[in-house]
Write an enzyme that holds these catalytic residues in place. Structure first.
Site, mmCIF file in Angstrom:
data_model
loop_
_atom_site.group_PDB
_atom_site.id
_atom_site.type_symbol
_atom_site.label_atom_id
_atom_site.label_comp_id
_atom_site.label_asym_id
_atom_site.label_seq_id
_atom_site.Cartn_x
_atom_site.Cartn_y
_atom_site.Cartn_z
ATOM 1 N N SER A 1 0.849 -1.114 0.431
ATOM 2 C CA SER A 1 -0.234 -0.410 -0.119
ATOM 3 C C SER A 1 0.774 1.006 -0.396
ATOM 4 O O SER A 1 1.926 1.738 0.620
ATOM 5 C CB SER A 1 -0.910 0.414 1.106
ATOM 6 N N GLY B 1 -0.496 4.636 0.229
ATOM 7 C CA GLY B 1 -1.626 5.480 0.660
ATOM 8 C C GLY B 1 -2.496 5.738 -0.037
ATOM 9 O O GLY B 1 -3.247 5.548 -0.964
ATOM 10 N N GLY C 1 -2.018 4.476 -3.759
ATOM 11 C CA GLY C 1 -2.962 2.629 -4.507
ATOM 12 C C GLY C 1 -1.729 2.114 -3.887
ATOM 13 O O GLY C 1 -1.312 2.239 -2.857
ATOM 14 N N GLY D 1 -6.425 0.363 5.481
ATOM 15 C CA GLY D 1 -5.489 -0.606 5.831
ATOM 16 C C GLY D 1 -6.197 -1.921 5.580
ATOM 17 O O GLY D 1 -5.846 -3.147 4.696
ATOM 18 N N ASP D 2 -7.041 -2.003 6.857
ATOM 19 C CA ASP D 2 -7.715 -2.937 7.559
ATOM 20 C C ASP D 2 -9.532 -2.738 6.332
ATOM 21 O O ASP D 2 -9.189 -4.421 5.842
ATOM 22 C CB ASP D 2 -9.062 -2.742 8.341
#
Length: 314
Positions: free
Chosen positions: A216, A218, A221, A247-248
């Site tokens: 990731s 942020g 993408g 993130g989850d």
């Protein structure tokens, strides 16, 4: 069935302030408290997607009871094992002027060797009925360094796909067990490999044992290195708000896609849209359904050349 594992479950508090300034007092405008920990947040997002996950892990004490009560109130099936120690608490302070979040994480209860042995047996029984097992977050004190590796081997032997979202030594120790997917962010992947180039770092972690690396970046993408190829997926726009749960949400999308047997470009498109839809929400584990559906068809996914795996852990 998707099984989410939160070894270090928490009671999460989220406070909202106008702006966060050091060495001064703040007035808290809104405050929320609920069951948390990365695996629990993943389970919440899966429920929002219409799935029926089972959440497991370790909880203890009065805080642990409040965590379980919170899951029941949220109608999330849970099968947590109780330990003697007290479950941890976390605090996220969200600044409305820039959307940034400052997070304070407790360490969690000390888990004894007999408690860990009991949990491994408990986990094996649950994993036998799962198609996907998600293992997320930190590990509490007392667990062996290869705790995640042990669980990944058990889940893989039961025929389940494994998705790992952790960092530091716990991540590196788990790679030898060959998790199906790992999802580090930019900071975590740099710390693990010593390489600041995202594609090369992702390729390095795959060479160390991960079958697929979804890294990731942020708001920029995802970069995914898979057995079927390498892809870059980017959102069509940037959203302001609280990025804590993005993130989850990404992990939830990956787990749902694996359970459905979706192709990687489709999984990544969903993961980017769902991650972005988490940003406008005040707490982790929630997604804005309208934002998700608005962005889903506009996420760009392109196949890119694979980077050489010439980086290694420090």
């Amino acid at each position: 069935m998707i099984l989410t594992v939160t070894l270090n479950a928490a009671l999460d508090a989220t406070w909202s302030v106008d702006s966060l300034r050091p060495r001064t007092s703040h007035r808290v405008d809104t405050a929320q408290e609920r069951a948390g920990g990365k695996g629990i947040n993943v389970a919440r997002v899966l429920v929002a997607l219409g799935r029926d996950p089972v959440a497991t892990g370790l909880v203890g004490g009065a805080t642990g009871r409040r965590i379980r009560d919170g899951l029941r109130n949220a109608r999330i099936r849970n099968a947590f094992l109780e330990v003697i120690g007290e479950s941890r608490r976390t605090l996220a302070v969200v600044s409305r002027d820039d959307g940034d979040a400052t997070v304070f994480n407790g360490r969690g209860p000390f888990v004894t060797a007999p408690e860990w042995h009991l949990f491994r047996q408990h986990f094996a029984a649950l994993a036998a009925g799962a198609r996907v097992v998600v293992l997320s977050g930190s590990t509490p004190p007392g667990l062996p360094a290869d705790a995640y590796a042990q669980l990944i081997r058990t889940a893989s032997a039961a025929g389940a796909h494994t998705v790992l979202d952790t960092s530091g030594p716990a991540l590196l120790q788990a790679l030898a067990a060959r998790p199906d997917v790992i999802k580090p962010n930019t900071e975590e992947i740099t710390a693990a490999t010593g390489c600041e180039d995202l594609p090369r770092a992702a390729a390095a972690l795959r060479a160390l044992g991960a079958r697929t690396v979804v890294a990731s970046a942020g708001a920029d993408g995802l970069h995914a290195v898979t057995p079927e190829g390498t892809w870059r997926a980017a959102p069509p726009e940037q959203l302001s708000g609280n990025p804590t749960g993005a993130g989850d949400a990404c992990v939830a999308a990956i787990a749902a896609g694996l359970e459905a047997g979706s192709a990687w470009p489709d999984i990544l498109r969903t993961a980017v849209a769902l991650s972005a839809a988490a940003v406008p929400c005040p707490v982790a584990g929630e997604v804005d359904a309208a934002v998700y559906h608005r962005l889903l068809t506009r996420v760009s996914v392109e196949k890119v050349p694979a980077a050489p795996a010439d980086a290694g852990p420090e």
